[in-house]
Design an enzyme around this catalytic site. Structure first.
Site, PDB file in Angstrom:
ATOM      1  N   LYS A  88      27.196  -2.591   2.826  1.00 21.25           N
ATOM      2  CA  LYS A  88      28.180  -2.421   1.745  1.00 21.25           C
ATOM      3  C   LYS A  88      29.145  -1.286   2.038  1.00 21.25           C
ATOM      4  CE  LYS A  88      25.033   0.053  -1.319  1.00 21.25           C
ATOM      5  NZ  LYS A  88      24.153   0.384  -0.167  1.00 21.25           N
ATOM      6  N   ARG A 105      23.687   2.074  -9.844  1.00 23.03           N
ATOM      7  CA  ARG A 105      22.453   1.854  -9.089  1.00 23.03           C
ATOM      8  C   ARG A 105      21.273   1.549 -10.015  1.00 23.03           C
ATOM      9  NH1 ARG A 105      23.801   3.473  -3.617  1.00 23.03           N
ATOM     10  NH2 ARG A 105      21.928   3.807  -2.403  1.00 23.03           N
ATOM     11  N   ARG A 126      20.462   2.825  13.072  1.00 21.07           N
ATOM     12  CA  ARG A 126      21.388   3.873  12.641  1.00 21.07           C
ATOM     13  C   ARG A 126      20.729   5.255  12.803  1.00 21.07           C
ATOM     14  NH1 ARG A 126      23.997   3.707   6.741  1.00 21.07           N
ATOM     15  NH2 ARG A 126      21.899   4.266   6.097  1.00 21.07           N
ATOM     16  N   ARG A 162      20.439  10.133  10.336  1.00 18.00           N
ATOM     17  CA  ARG A 162      20.403  10.415   8.895  1.00 18.00           C
ATOM     18  C   ARG A 162      18.975  10.633   8.446  1.00 18.00           C
ATOM     19  NH1 ARG A 162      23.980   6.539   5.068  1.00 18.00           N
ATOM     20  NH2 ARG A 162      22.105   6.592   3.791  1.00 18.00           N
ATOM     21  N   ARG A 168      13.376   3.298  -0.336  1.00 18.39           N
ATOM     22  CA  ARG A 168      14.725   2.914  -0.801  1.00 18.39           C
ATOM     23  C   ARG A 168      14.771   1.424  -1.141  1.00 18.39           C
ATOM     24  NH1 ARG A 168      17.869   4.953   4.186  1.00 18.39           N
ATOM     25  NH2 ARG A 168      19.724   4.069   3.226  1.00 18.39           N
TER      26      ARG A 168
HETATM   27  P1  B4P Z   1      25.406   0.158   4.954  1.00 16.94           P
HETATM   28  O1  B4P Z   1      24.681  -0.825   4.106  1.00 16.94           O
HETATM   29  O2  B4P Z   1      26.881   0.082   4.966  1.00 16.94           O
HETATM   30  O3  B4P Z   1      24.743   1.493   4.526  1.00 16.94           O
HETATM   31  P2  B4P Z   1      25.122   2.451   3.344  1.00 16.94           P
HETATM   32  O4  B4P Z   1      26.391   2.142   2.679  1.00 16.94           O
HETATM   33  O5  B4P Z   1      24.984   3.749   3.964  1.00 16.94           O
HETATM   34  O6  B4P Z   1      24.054   2.135   2.214  1.00 16.94           O
HETATM   35  P3  B4P Z   1      22.824   2.973   1.732  1.00 16.94           P
HETATM   36  O7  B4P Z   1      22.277   2.203   0.576  1.00 16.94           O
HETATM   37  O8  B4P Z   1      21.925   3.155   2.904  1.00 16.94           O
HETATM   38  O9  B4P Z   1      23.296   4.393   1.362  1.00 16.94           O
HETATM   39  P4  B4P Z   1      24.131   5.137   0.211  1.00 16.94           P
HETATM   40  O10 B4P Z   1      25.046   5.970   0.982  1.00 16.94           O
HETATM   41  O11 B4P Z   1      24.740   4.221  -0.797  1.00 16.94           O
HETATM   42  O12 B4P Z   1      25.066   0.044   6.528  1.00 16.94           O
HETATM   43  C1  B4P Z   1      23.842   0.316   7.090  1.00 16.94           C
HETATM   44  C2  B4P Z   1      23.864   0.128   8.612  1.00 16.94           C
HETATM   45  O13 B4P Z   1      24.030  -1.256   8.952  1.00 16.94           O
HETATM   46  C3  B4P Z   1      24.991   0.877   9.327  1.00 16.94           C
HETATM   47  O14 B4P Z   1      24.447   1.501  10.465  1.00 16.94           O
HETATM   48  C4  B4P Z   1      25.976  -0.205   9.756  1.00 16.94           C
HETATM   49  O15 B4P Z   1      26.647   0.095  10.957  1.00 16.94           O
HETATM   50  C5  B4P Z   1      25.070  -1.403   9.947  1.00 16.94           C
HETATM   51  N1  B4P Z   1      25.766  -2.647   9.692  1.00 16.94           N
HETATM   52  C6  B4P Z   1      26.707  -2.880   8.732  1.00 16.94           C
HETATM   53  N2  B4P Z   1      27.127  -4.169   8.778  1.00 16.94           N
HETATM   54  C7  B4P Z   1      26.412  -4.761   9.795  1.00 16.94           C
HETATM   55  C8  B4P Z   1      26.383  -6.106  10.331  1.00 16.94           C
HETATM   56  N3  B4P Z   1      27.152  -7.074   9.847  1.00 16.94           N
HETATM   57  N4  B4P Z   1      25.528  -6.359  11.343  1.00 16.94           N
HETATM   58  C9  B4P Z   1      24.729  -5.386  11.857  1.00 16.94           C
HETATM   59  N5  B4P Z   1      24.718  -4.106  11.392  1.00 16.94           N
HETATM   60  C10 B4P Z   1      25.549  -3.809  10.367  1.00 16.94           C
HETATM   61  O16 B4P Z   1      23.004   5.991  -0.540  1.00 16.94           O
HETATM   62  C11 B4P Z   1      22.231   6.969   0.104  1.00 16.94           C
HETATM   63  C12 B4P Z   1      21.346   7.725  -0.898  1.00 16.94           C
HETATM   64  O17 B4P Z   1      22.172   8.473  -1.846  1.00 16.94           O
HETATM   65  C13 B4P Z   1      20.458   6.854  -1.808  1.00 16.94           C
HETATM   66  O18 B4P Z   1      19.218   6.525  -1.179  1.00 16.94           O
HETATM   67  C14 B4P Z   1      20.281   7.775  -3.050  1.00 16.94           C
HETATM   68  O19 B4P Z   1      19.315   8.753  -2.817  1.00 16.94           O
HETATM   69  C15 B4P Z   1      21.627   8.464  -3.176  1.00 16.94           C
HETATM   70  N6  B4P Z   1      22.564   7.778  -4.095  1.00 16.94           N
HETATM   71  C16 B4P Z   1      23.724   7.160  -3.740  1.00 16.94           C
HETATM   72  N7  B4P Z   1      24.326   6.606  -4.816  1.00 16.94           N
HETATM   73  C17 B4P Z   1      23.524   6.886  -5.881  1.00 16.94           C
HETATM   74  C18 B4P Z   1      23.582   6.570  -7.271  1.00 16.94           C
HETATM   75  N8  B4P Z   1      24.596   5.840  -7.795  1.00 16.94           N
HETATM   76  N9  B4P Z   1      22.598   7.006  -8.083  1.00 16.94           N
HETATM   77  C19 B4P Z   1      21.587   7.732  -7.590  1.00 16.94           C
HETATM   78  N10 B4P Z   1      21.446   8.057  -6.299  1.00 16.94           N
HETATM   79  C20 B4P Z   1      22.399   7.640  -5.430  1.00 16.94           C
END
Ligand code: B4P
Length: 187
Positions: free
Chosen positions: A13, A89, A128, A134, A145
C-alpha cells in the site's frame, strides 16, 4: 480526489500510494512514514510511538488522530484531495475520521483494499528487513502486525462496504501491473 488505501503489512500500500498520489497530484498521507520521521528526529511523539511500533502494536489513537487532524487541515488537502495510507487502522479511528471529514465537508470517494496471501507478505517483509533493516520487520513482530491487521483493521473494510466505497485489488504481480489495476479502478 479523496482516497483511503487499506492492506495488511507488506501488501504494497505504501508503494502504490506514492505512485497514485503523484499521478493524481494529491497529498500522500502515511501515518507509518510520519511516525518513523518522528522516531528518527527524536520528537516527543516519536519517543511515545517507538515502544508500540517496535513491537508491531498500534500506536494509541490520540497520537494518531492529533497528527491526522493537523495534516487534513492543510490547504492542499482541501483543494487537491488526499490519499490516506495506513489510516484508519481500527474502527475508532474510522469513526473519528468520518466525523472530521463530515465537519469539513470532504467525503471519501473510494477505498482501495490491496489483498495479498499471508505467506507472500511475510516473504516480502523479511526481504525488506535485509535491505532496509526496519526494526518492525522481524518474523515475530511481522506475525503480531498480521494478527492486529486481522483483528483490528479488517473490520473497517466491512464498515466501508456499507457505504459502497470498497474496491478490492489483487496485490500479486509486478508493482506496475498493480498500479495499472488501481488506475483503472479509480478512473
Ligand atoms: P508496503 O505494504 O508498501 O509496506 P508499508 O506501507 O510499509 O506497510 P506497513 O503496514 O508495513 O507499515 P506502516 O508504515 O503503515 O510494502 C512492503 C514491502 O513489499 C516493501 O519492501 C515493498 O518494496 C514490497 N513490495 C511492494 N509491492 C510489491 C510487489 N508488487 N511485489 C513484491 N514486493 C512488493 O505502519 C508501520 C507501523 O506504524 C505499524 O505497525 C504501527 O505500529 C504504526 N502505525 C501506522 N499507522 C498507524 C495508525 N493509523 N494507527 C496506529 N498505529 C499506526
Amino acid at each position: 480526489m479523496k482516497l483511503v488505501f487499506i492492506g495488511p503489512p507488506g501488501a504494497g500500500k505504501g508503494t502504490q500510494a506514492k505512485i497514485v498520489s503523484m499521478k493524481y497530484n494529491i497529498q500522500h498521507i502515511s501515518t507509518g512514514d510520519k511516525l518513523r520521521e518522528n522516531i528518527k528526529n527524536g520528537t516527543l511523539i516519536g519517543k511515545k510511538a517507538e515502544s508500540y511500533t517496535s513491537k508491531g502494536e498500534l500506536v494509541p489513537d490520540e497520537i494518531i488522530l492529533d497528527m491526522i487532524k493537523d495534516i487534513l487541515n492543510d490547504n492542499s488537502c482541501k483543494t487537491n484531495g488526499f490519499l490516506l495510507d495506513g489510516f484508519p487502522r481500527n474502527l475508532n479511528q474510522k469513526e473519528e475520521l468520518d466525523k472530521l471529514l463530515k465537519k469539513m465537508n470532504m467525503p471519501i470517494d473510494k477505498v482501495i483494499v490491496i489483498d495479498v496471501p499471508e505467506k507472500e507478505l511475510v516473504e516480502r517483509l523479511l526481504l525488506r528487513a535485509e535491505k532496509e533493516g526496519r526494526k518492525d520487520d522481524t518474523k515475530e513482530v511481522i506475525e503480531n502486525r498480521l494478527r492486529i491487521y486481522n483483528e483490528s483493521t479488517k473490520p473497517i473494510i466491512d464498515s466501508y462496504k456499507k457505504d459502497n466505497l470498497v474496491h478490492f485489488i489483487n496485490g500479486l504481480g509486478s508493482v506496475e501491473e498493480i498500479s495499472k489495476k488501481i488506475f483503472d479502478e479509480i478512473s
